[in-house]
Write a protein that holds these residues in place. Structure first.
Motif, PDB file in Angstrom:
ATOM      1  N   LEU A 260       0.908  -0.885   0.252  1.00  0.00           N
ATOM      2  CA  LEU A 260       0.015   0.020  -0.024  1.00  0.00           C
ATOM      3  C   LEU A 260       0.507   1.144  -0.443  1.00  0.00           C
ATOM      4  O   LEU A 260       0.727   1.995  -0.617  1.00  0.00           O
ATOM      5  CB  LEU A 260      -0.538  -0.157   1.265  1.00  0.00           C
ATOM      6  N   LEU A 261       1.333   0.928   0.679  1.00  0.00           N
ATOM      7  CA  LEU A 261       3.030   2.716   1.205  1.00  0.00           C
ATOM      8  C   LEU A 261       3.510   2.301  -0.586  1.00  0.00           C
ATOM      9  O   LEU A 261       3.502   3.355  -1.087  1.00  0.00           O
ATOM     10  CB  LEU A 261       4.008   2.738   1.664  1.00  0.00           C
ATOM     11  N   LYS A 262       3.887   1.650  -1.384  1.00  0.00           N
ATOM     12  CA  LYS A 262       4.500   1.882  -3.186  1.00  0.00           C
ATOM     13  C   LYS A 262       3.228   2.422  -3.462  1.00  0.00           C
ATOM     14  O   LYS A 262       3.516   2.987  -4.454  1.00  0.00           O
ATOM     15  CB  LYS A 262       4.749   0.246  -3.491  1.00  0.00           C
ATOM     16  N   GLU A 263       2.749   2.480  -3.366  1.00  0.00           N
ATOM     17  CA  GLU A 263       1.417   2.952  -4.122  1.00  0.00           C
ATOM     18  C   GLU A 263       0.725   4.047  -4.390  1.00  0.00           C
ATOM     19  O   GLU A 263       0.015   4.511  -5.335  1.00  0.00           O
ATOM     20  CB  GLU A 263      -0.247   1.837  -4.320  1.00  0.00           C
ATOM     21  N   VAL A 264       0.988   4.672  -2.776  1.00  0.00           N
ATOM     22  CA  VAL A 264       0.829   5.755  -2.618  1.00  0.00           C
ATOM     23  C   VAL A 264       1.642   6.442  -2.851  1.00  0.00           C
ATOM     24  O   VAL A 264       1.925   7.645  -2.619  1.00  0.00           O
ATOM     25  CB  VAL A 264       0.517   5.875  -1.060  1.00  0.00           C
ATOM     26  N   GLY A 265       3.265   6.171  -3.593  1.00  0.00           N
ATOM     27  CA  GLY A 265       4.212   6.752  -3.953  1.00  0.00           C
ATOM     28  C   GLY A 265       5.670   7.029  -3.023  1.00  0.00           C
ATOM     29  O   GLY A 265       6.817   7.161  -3.194  1.00  0.00           O
ATOM     30  N   VAL A 266       5.415   5.695  -1.741  1.00  0.00           N
ATOM     31  CA  VAL A 266       6.517   6.403  -1.065  1.00  0.00           C
ATOM     32  C   VAL A 266       7.777   5.587  -1.081  1.00  0.00           C
ATOM     33  O   VAL A 266       8.242   3.798  -1.639  1.00  0.00           O
ATOM     34  CB  VAL A 266       6.297   5.303   0.690  1.00  0.00           C
ATOM     35  N   GLU A 267       9.016   6.497  -0.975  1.00  0.00           N
ATOM     36  CA  GLU A 267      10.325   4.946  -1.343  1.00  0.00           C
ATOM     37  C   GLU A 267      10.743   4.254  -0.193  1.00  0.00           C
ATOM     38  O   GLU A 267      11.281   4.296   0.471  1.00  0.00           O
ATOM     39  CB  GLU A 267      11.412   6.709  -0.934  1.00  0.00           C
ATOM     40  N   ILE A 268      10.816   3.613  -1.210  1.00  0.00           N
ATOM     41  CA  ILE A 268      11.394   2.202  -0.457  1.00  0.00           C
ATOM     42  C   ILE A 268      13.082   2.153  -0.254  1.00  0.00           C
ATOM     43  O   ILE A 268      13.514   1.572  -0.967  1.00  0.00           O
ATOM     44  CB  ILE A 268      10.855   1.195  -1.191  1.00  0.00           C
ATOM     45  N   ASP A 269      13.386   1.502   0.327  1.00  0.00           N
ATOM     46  CA  ASP A 269      14.864   1.416   1.043  1.00  0.00           C
ATOM     47  C   ASP A 269      15.187  -0.202   0.228  1.00  0.00           C
ATOM     48  O   ASP A 269      14.334  -1.231   0.681  1.00  0.00           O
ATOM     49  CB  ASP A 269      15.381   1.721   2.358  1.00  0.00           C
ATOM     50  N   PRO A 270      15.650  -0.107  -0.516  1.00  0.00           N
ATOM     51  CA  PRO A 270      15.993  -1.735  -1.359  1.00  0.00           C
ATOM     52  C   PRO A 270      17.084  -2.469   0.301  1.00  0.00           C
ATOM     53  O   PRO A 270      16.244  -4.073   0.081  1.00  0.00           O
ATOM     54  CB  PRO A 270      17.352  -1.465  -2.443  1.00  0.00           C
ATOM     55  N   ALA A 271      17.626  -2.137   0.936  1.00  0.00           N
ATOM     56  CA  ALA A 271      17.870  -2.701   2.264  1.00  0.00           C
ATOM     57  C   ALA A 271      17.135  -3.467   2.767  1.00  0.00           C
ATOM     58  O   ALA A 271      17.368  -4.390   3.571  1.00  0.00           O
ATOM     59  CB  ALA A 271      19.363  -2.321   2.577  1.00  0.00           C
ATOM     60  N   THR A 272      16.191  -2.068   3.692  1.00  0.00           N
ATOM     61  CA  THR A 272      15.443  -3.207   4.563  1.00  0.00           C
ATOM     62  C   THR A 272      13.942  -3.449   3.689  1.00  0.00           C
ATOM     63  O   THR A 272      13.731  -4.317   4.470  1.00  0.00           O
ATOM     64  CB  THR A 272      15.066  -1.980   4.708  1.00  0.00           C
ATOM     65  N   GLY A 273      13.943  -3.420   2.814  1.00  0.00           N
ATOM     66  CA  GLY A 273      12.607  -3.485   2.119  1.00  0.00           C
ATOM     67  C   GLY A 273      11.449  -2.089   2.344  1.00  0.00           C
ATOM     68  O   GLY A 273      10.309  -3.224   1.850  1.00  0.00           O
ATOM     69  N   GLY A 274      11.912  -1.734   3.730  1.00  0.00           N
ATOM     70  CA  GLY A 274      10.715  -0.920   3.994  1.00  0.00           C
ATOM     71  C   GLY A 274      10.925   0.600   3.695  1.00  0.00           C
ATOM     72  O   GLY A 274      11.166   0.996   2.884  1.00  0.00           O
ATOM     73  N   PRO A 275      10.384   1.574   4.104  1.00  0.00           N
ATOM     74  CA  PRO A 275      10.278   2.983   3.309  1.00  0.00           C
ATOM     75  C   PRO A 275      11.652   3.749   4.047  1.00  0.00           C
ATOM     76  O   PRO A 275      12.019   3.505   5.037  1.00  0.00           O
ATOM     77  CB  PRO A 275       9.116   3.039   4.006  1.00  0.00           C
ATOM     78  N   VAL A 276      12.346   4.413   3.746  1.00  0.00           N
ATOM     79  CA  VAL A 276      13.249   5.884   3.368  1.00  0.00           C
ATOM     80  C   VAL A 276      12.093   6.417   4.726  1.00  0.00           C
ATOM     81  O   VAL A 276      11.480   7.142   4.265  1.00  0.00           O
ATOM     82  CB  VAL A 276      13.925   6.355   2.586  1.00  0.00           C
ATOM     83  N   VAL A 277      13.075   6.895   6.108  1.00  0.00           N
ATOM     84  CA  VAL A 277      12.115   7.651   6.908  1.00  0.00           C
ATOM     85  C   VAL A 277      13.402   8.662   8.101  1.00  0.00           C
ATOM     86  O   VAL A 277      15.014   8.150   7.518  1.00  0.00           O
ATOM     87  CB  VAL A 277      11.975   6.542   8.329  1.00  0.00           C
ATOM     88  N   ASN A 278      12.375   9.365   8.296  1.00  0.00           N
ATOM     89  CA  ASN A 278      12.992  10.596   9.033  1.00  0.00           C
ATOM     90  C   ASN A 278      13.108   9.953  10.662  1.00  0.00           C
ATOM     91  O   ASN A 278      12.430   8.808  10.274  1.00  0.00           O
ATOM     92  CB  ASN A 278      12.729  11.981   9.039  1.00  0.00           C
ATOM     93  N   ASP A 279      13.718  11.031  11.040  1.00  0.00           N
ATOM     94  CA  ASP A 279      14.379  10.475  12.835  1.00  0.00           C
ATOM     95  C   ASP A 279      12.817  10.299  13.509  1.00  0.00           C
ATOM     96  O   ASP A 279      12.504  10.120  14.443  1.00  0.00           O
ATOM     97  CB  ASP A 279      14.936  11.482  13.124  1.00  0.00           C
ATOM     98  N   ARG A 280      11.401  11.253  12.332  1.00  0.00           N
ATOM     99  CA  ARG A 280      10.155  10.764  13.319  1.00  0.00           C
ATOM    100  C   ARG A 280       9.564   9.754  12.686  1.00  0.00           C
ATOM    101  O   ARG A 280       8.311   9.485  13.059  1.00  0.00           O
ATOM    102  CB  ARG A 280       9.309  12.395  13.162  1.00  0.00           C
ATOM    103  N   LEU A 281       9.816   8.811  12.440  1.00  0.00           N
ATOM    104  CA  LEU A 281       9.815   7.807  10.849  1.00  0.00           C
ATOM    105  C   LEU A 281       8.619   8.284  10.747  1.00  0.00           C
ATOM    106  O   LEU A 281       7.459   7.166   9.679  1.00  0.00           O
ATOM    107  CB  LEU A 281       8.851   6.641  12.240  1.00  0.00           C
ATOM    108  N   GLU A 282       8.867   9.653   9.745  1.00  0.00           N
ATOM    109  CA  GLU A 282       7.604  10.107   8.551  1.00  0.00           C
ATOM    110  C   GLU A 282       8.899   9.043   7.264  1.00  0.00           C
ATOM    111  O   GLU A 282       9.821  10.005   7.229  1.00  0.00           O
ATOM    112  CB  GLU A 282       7.926  11.224   8.137  1.00  0.00           C
ATOM    113  N   THR A 283       7.320   8.519   6.044  1.00  0.00           N
ATOM    114  CA  THR A 283       8.185   8.704   5.069  1.00  0.00           C
ATOM    115  C   THR A 283       8.441   9.911   4.537  1.00  0.00           C
ATOM    116  O   THR A 283       8.746  10.852   4.760  1.00  0.00           O
ATOM    117  CB  THR A 283       7.012   7.273   4.155  1.00  0.00           C
ATOM    118  N   SER A 284       9.125   9.176   2.784  1.00  0.00           N
ATOM    119  CA  SER A 284       8.856  10.111   2.090  1.00  0.00           C
ATOM    120  C   SER A 284       7.621  10.804   1.482  1.00  0.00           C
ATOM    121  O   SER A 284       8.107  11.967   1.208  1.00  0.00           O
ATOM    122  CB  SER A 284       9.408  10.117   0.177  1.00  0.00           C
TER     123      SER A 284
END
Length: 410
Positions: A260-284
């Motif tokens: 669902l995150l991919k479908e809404v355009g969230v950037e994914i980190d290939p290393a974790t398989g999860g989203p790229v986040v800042n220190d608030r755990l906010e996605t792109s």
């Protein structure tokens, strides 16, 4: 309109909803199951809560404490609610569409905390071929059958993967009287925590390192599996043997559930398989936060719950300020022997917990952040064990540019 909709009712989602409610936000928690807790209700073994609750609990006990707190705070919870889509209408308005037995619903919210967990790898993803027979389960499926429904999947067991879930299932089968004939591990070292690796010794279960299962044979049900030895480059050596069994358990790791995150355009980190986040755990995508195994595969549920709380704090800041107001983000990069890490961007405005895993086991090492002069000595690091390291606000402030995390020999 809600201040925050939490997607997922496992430990990350429950902790996020609790924290958000405590912070004064208007919260809705959605979960696709008719019970809360995610996988915790089927994890009847101890080992949970040592950091988060400061005492050792079983999975159901950990989940129960969070559920009771949700009730105390009167958090609105909707079960049997499967999220179909997320629409990002603007930074301050998202729409979550979900289906339940009552119908299909759209809910408007300022922020989303995505805590939908992870899925298991299946046999075809790890290259196992052969007959399509009964008796092949993922570790989670077998655990559900045994600990939720009281059904024994089989009597003679081969387990693929020596991660924590596979090792815990080896003990569970042994305690129920099944014969665990082998645990097969592709890597030259075990994949689980030290306390779980001891299970194999306690129950005299053979562990084959640098081996893999490549083929299943049987008529109607599994009868035997072919095991092949691999070299240091994980290539098959030609040395092989068969193990007779009636059940094959696949415990080959987890993958963050981020469709669902991919479908809404969230950037994914290939290393974790999860989203790229800042220190608030906010996605792109502004206003969408993520926590738990949907962010990075954790080894302790305590960290999962902790991340849920961090995401709720981020959502609170977003709602109050109509966005995260940080002007300068500092990139955190992977260096020597760091396979993955999160978060990926630091503000320097707060202390931050870094969650990371190494690529290979090492002894007598230093975890270094050269650009800010931070160094931590550790006696041992293992891919199976999450590194959780705090960077202080004043330390991050020293950075002139990106910060590198590396694990180097002393």
């Amino acid at each position: 309109m809600y201040d925050v909709v939490v997607i997922g009712g496992g430990p990350a989602g429950m902790a996020a909803a609790i924290k958000a409610k405590e912070l004064g936000l208007n919260v809705l928690l959605l979960d696709e199951n008719d019970y809360l807790g995610g996988i915790l209700p089927q994890c009847i073994h101890p080992g949970f809560g040592i950091h988060y609750f400061r005492e050792e609990l079983t999975g159901p006990e950990f989940a129960h404490r969070l559920k009771e707190r949700l009730k105390e705070l009167r958090v609105k919870v909707k079960g049997n609610a499967r999220v179909l889509s997320i629409e990002n209408y603007s930074d301050l308005e998202k729409v979550v569409t979900f289906v339940s037995p009552e119908g299909i619903f759209d809910v408007r919210t300022k922020t989303i905390i995505y805590a939908a967990g992870a899925r298991e790898r299946h046999a075809f993803e790890i290259g196992i071929v052969g007959d399509r027979v009964a008796g092949i389960y993922t570790a989670g499926e077998a655990q559900t059958l045994m600990d939720i429904y009281g059904i024994m999947p089989g009597k003679e067991i081969v387990i693929v993967g020596s991660g924590d879930v596979g090792l815990i299932m080896a003990r569970r089968f042994a305690l129920e009287g099944a014969r665990v004939k082998a645990v097969i591990e592709l890597m030259p070292y075990p994949g689980g925590l030290a306390r779980n690796i001891m299970i194999l010794r306690d129950f005299n279960i053979p562990l084959y390192l640098s081996h893999k299962v490549v083929e299943v044979r049987g008529r109607g049900r599994v009868k035997r599996v072919k095991v092949v030895k691999v070299d240091e480059n994980l290539r098959e050596t030609g040395e092989e043997f068969w193990i007779s069994c009636d059940t094959l358990i696949i415990s080959a790791g987890l993958i963050p559930n981020v469709k669902l995150l991919k479908e809404v355009g969230v950037e994914i980190d290939p290393a974790t398989g999860g989203p790229v986040v800042n220190d608030r755990l906010e996605t792109s995508v502004p206003g969408i936060f993520v926590a738990g195994n949907a962010l990075v595969i954790n080894d302790l549920v305590d960290y999962v719950a902790e991340q849920g709380e961090l995401a709720a704090e981020g959502a609170k800041e977003f709602v109050e300020n109509e966005g995260i107001g940080t002007k300068r983000w500092i990139r955190l990069k992977r260096g020597q022997n760091v396979r993955l890490l999160a978060p990926h961007y630091l503000s320097g405005e707060r202390d931050v917990w870094i969650y990371a895993r190494v690529s290979k086991p090492m002894e007598n090492v230093a975890v270094e952040f050269p650009e800010i002069g931070k160094r931590i000595r550790l006696p041992v690091v293992k891919p199976a064990e999450m590194l959780r390291i705090r960077l202080r606000k004043k330390e991050i402030a020293r950075a002139k540019g990106a910060i590198t995390m590396e694990v180097v020999p002393l």
